[in-house]
Design a protein around this motif. Sequence first.
Motif, PDB file in Angstrom:
ATOM      1  N   ARG A   1      54.857  51.754  30.523  1.00  0.00           N
ATOM      2  CA  ARG A   1      54.768  50.444  31.199  1.00  0.00           C
ATOM      3  C   ARG A   1      54.735  50.596  32.801  1.00  0.00           C
ATOM      4  N   VAL A   2      53.713  50.282  33.283  1.00  0.00           N
ATOM      5  CA  VAL A   2      53.312  50.579  34.727  1.00  0.00           C
ATOM      6  C   VAL A   2      52.539  49.374  35.493  1.00  0.00           C
ATOM      7  N   GLY A   3      53.232  49.114  36.749  1.00  0.00           N
ATOM      8  CA  GLY A   3      52.493  48.119  37.388  1.00  0.00           C
ATOM      9  C   GLY A   3      51.948  48.729  38.635  1.00  0.00           C
ATOM     10  N   ILE A   4      50.858  48.303  39.057  1.00  0.00           N
ATOM     11  CA  ILE A   4      49.963  48.793  40.113  1.00  0.00           C
ATOM     12  C   ILE A   4      49.908  47.825  41.135  1.00  0.00           C
ATOM     13  N   LEU A   5      50.368  48.151  42.392  1.00  0.00           N
ATOM     14  CA  LEU A   5      50.482  46.899  43.337  1.00  0.00           C
ATOM     15  C   LEU A   5      49.199  47.428  44.446  1.00  0.00           C
ATOM     16  N   MET A   6      48.299  46.399  44.556  1.00  0.00           N
ATOM     17  CA  MET A   6      47.297  46.519  45.243  1.00  0.00           C
ATOM     18  C   MET A   6      47.213  45.510  46.405  1.00  0.00           C
ATOM     19  N   LYS A   7      46.299  45.539  47.172  1.00  0.00           N
ATOM     20  CA  LYS A   7      46.246  44.544  48.547  1.00  0.00           C
ATOM     21  C   LYS A   7      44.902  44.146  48.868  1.00  0.00           C
ATOM     22  N   ASP A   8      44.136  45.182  49.129  1.00  0.00           N
ATOM     23  CA  ASP A   8      42.715  44.909  49.635  1.00  0.00           C
ATOM     24  C   ASP A   8      41.898  46.086  49.147  1.00  0.00           C
ATOM     25  N   LYS A   9      40.636  45.659  49.014  1.00  0.00           N
ATOM     26  CA  LYS A   9      39.538  46.551  48.726  1.00  0.00           C
ATOM     27  C   LYS A   9      39.777  47.387  47.107  1.00  0.00           C
ATOM     28  N   TYR A  10      40.258  46.442  46.394  1.00  0.00           N
ATOM     29  CA  TYR A  10      40.734  46.815  45.177  1.00  0.00           C
ATOM     30  C   TYR A  10      39.853  46.897  43.845  1.00  0.00           C
ATOM     31  N   GLN A  11      38.479  46.193  44.267  1.00  0.00           N
ATOM     32  CA  GLN A  11      37.833  46.350  43.244  1.00  0.00           C
ATOM     33  C   GLN A  11      37.398  47.770  42.461  1.00  0.00           C
ATOM     34  N   SER A  12      37.278  48.901  43.428  1.00  0.00           N
ATOM     35  CA  SER A  12      36.888  49.897  42.962  1.00  0.00           C
ATOM     36  C   SER A  12      37.857  50.448  42.107  1.00  0.00           C
ATOM     37  N   LEU A  13      39.141  50.356  42.328  1.00  0.00           N
ATOM     38  CA  LEU A  13      40.195  50.854  41.549  1.00  0.00           C
ATOM     39  C   LEU A  13      40.311  49.984  39.915  1.00  0.00           C
ATOM     40  N   ILE A  14      40.007  48.756  40.108  1.00  0.00           N
ATOM     41  CA  ILE A  14      39.775  47.963  38.873  1.00  0.00           C
ATOM     42  C   ILE A  14      38.958  48.346  38.046  1.00  0.00           C
ATOM     43  N   ASP A  15      37.546  48.814  38.549  1.00  0.00           N
ATOM     44  CA  ASP A  15      36.659  49.227  37.647  1.00  0.00           C
ATOM     45  C   ASP A  15      37.005  50.470  37.042  1.00  0.00           C
TER      46      ASP A  15
END
Lengths: 376, 403
Positions: free
Chosen positions: A52-66
């Motif tokens: 169970r892992v939450g990933i905190l993102m702020k900006d420029k995160y499309q690359s990570l989501i992909d």
Amino acid sequence: MKNVLGIIFAFDTDNDLRELTDHRTVSAVQFGGRYRIVDFMLSNMVNSGIFRVGILMKDKYQSLIDHIGSAKDWDMSRKNAGVTLLPPYSYSRKASPLVTGEYRGKIDALAGAIDYLQKNRAEYVVIGDGDLIANVALDDVVEQHRKSGNDVTMVVSKRRPADNQFATYCELSRRREVVDIRVGDHNDGKCRYEAMGIYVMSRAYLIHLIADCVAHNCIHFEREMLTRALIDDKVGAYVFNEYTMKIFDAKDYFQASMDILDKDIRDELFFRSRPIFTRIYDEAPAYYGDKADVQDSLIADGCHIEGKVSNCILFRDVIIEKDAEIKNSIIMENGRILSGASLDYIVADRGVTVREGRTMMGHENYPVVIGKSAVI
Amino acid sequence: MYRKKECVAMLLAGGQGSRLYVLTTKVAKPAVPFGGKYKIIDFPLSNCVNSGIDTVGVLTQYEPHALNSYIGSGQTWDLDRMRGGVYTLPPYQRSKGSEWYKGTANAIYQNINFIDEYDPDYVLVLSGDHIYKMNYNKMLQHHKQNEADATIAVLDVPIDEAPRFGIMNCNPDGSIYEFEEKPKHPKSTLASMGIYIFTWKKLRQYLIEDEAKEGSSNDFGKDIIPAMLGNGEKLISYRFEGYWKDVGTIESLWEANMDLLSPKSGLNLSDDTWRIYGRNNGAPPHFTSKEAKVTHSLISEGCEIRGNVSESVLFSDVIIGKGATVEYSILMPGAVIEPGASVRYSIVAEGAHICEGAVVGAAPSEVEADAWGVAVVASGVRIGKGAKLPAKEMAGEDLPDAE
């Protein structure tokens, strides 16, 4: 470890990898021929039974989501667990009264996801930076934390003696209690350990710390939150002795990349019973032509090599044409190095083409970074 | 839930592949590794998903464990679907008793219920021992346009090779009037590729009739196709052009792997529009050291190369020691070649260990013509220090260290 929640900071605070972080955060930067840097922390969690892992993102995160997608490739596409992506503005003010909007730093990010933390039933939380390259048995760290009775356990390493303005250094007592935490200053060598950016604490204690920090308008996780914990409560250390590198700048990135050309370091990082998972692309094996001359290099699947390659890392689908010569360089996916081109100390982002006969050179201290899809 | 599918694929994967000898003592033929990171079954499965066929029954019988665990949920091929997906279908017990799959047709007969569940109009029958890329959807369109009862994919083969195949004798319009199994004097050069599309209603009826027939071998080629031809059903051929190879023997398996090294062989594995999917073990990229020399080879992730490699296909996690020589060989996952060993014109199976100074296989020029063949080291076998395995021989058990 069913009762442990993982949290990954996947946004940049002080890091800067020049052109490589124009389109993405450090966590999402390609590394080691087929990985993204965040794969290490995410795999560490999976390999430690944290599902169970939450990933905190702020900006420029499309690359990570992909990259992460449904998290299938980490075995994290689960019915009752899995990866939760936590960008800013995730919750309403009602659910998350502390912070909802943009984050100023890690504390704000945690406060913004307070609803996620409160609803979870895990007893412990492992917080990890997404910019760390290391293969850490987090289950061991949690176990040590549980036994120690400390309020916080931080993972530290003695390997890196460097003087880095963004690194967090700490001084330990003989009983491995943390007695001082300093950011960007090792107090004339007294702080012999560097924090790797992995912290274990109980979920209740984390929620308490967040509320306390928000109430006092504290922003900086290491400077303020950790220091508050150090002053009021007990902070212990878990000393990690294997290879580790935190990626703050392009030089760190280049250094870590060259480090994994060493067999011993590779064995420490890609330990087979604790594999590093990443997104699967189904490339064909790499092809070496008749004139291929490859030395001391890591080559990913899908590459097509006809030229000369030494001390390099080639990501998938890179083409090195005949009579091209590349040394001490990192070429990311779909790079095309055409006939007669010559590169030394170059980091080429995805889809870079170096045309016939072009020459580019950097230096060990300043590898030249070529931006995404550039044509030289 | 309504689960109708236009076309369901049935993949025959139960055969032992006895002509692969020691390579198939523990796994069925479709589970034999191929092409540096695939298994043979990846080709028909990837063809299915790339052709838009998302419901596949895999008929298993011989040594099914490796295949079962390899197929898993079907995620590798994007065949983990809510409706349809990939299923392994071993023989099972039923109220009227139980029996093994007696033949290819019987295997489908025993799974009529599985197929009926999807209420398909057509059934595609495939075998798990060929390497090729084919758009089955085009073949299905051909079948529909011709309103055929059965469509058989055929390949034009050289006339001198025709006697090795099942030959389809066709009229100029492509309809089949005669089928000859391995004819001595072939009338045509159109060989059956073992890929059939049937109109399900028709096939269902023929399967039931064939099952009732005493003495039938329950085989598509021997029984079903001749019966359909005899009754004047509409059987048509579908011409396939491109790379297709039966990898049922040691030589053909070795050759098909070698074909991958020649860019013009016709089988492009890096084609983005027709990807071949295979399970990935997540190893880091392969490493080629400064002592190594690698030319004209395919190398997969996780390999560590310190020796000389040429004209070879290396699967994942192969280790090649300093000064070792590997030529014209296929090294399957996890094979270890110690320093100074020599492996030439060989197939070294998964996890086999070739110790220091051992010599495996030989070049055709070094031995008498009839003594030459590809040497094979079976999975997990250790070839001792300085031991010798001559060309054409197979090591199914450990060879001791040489004196």
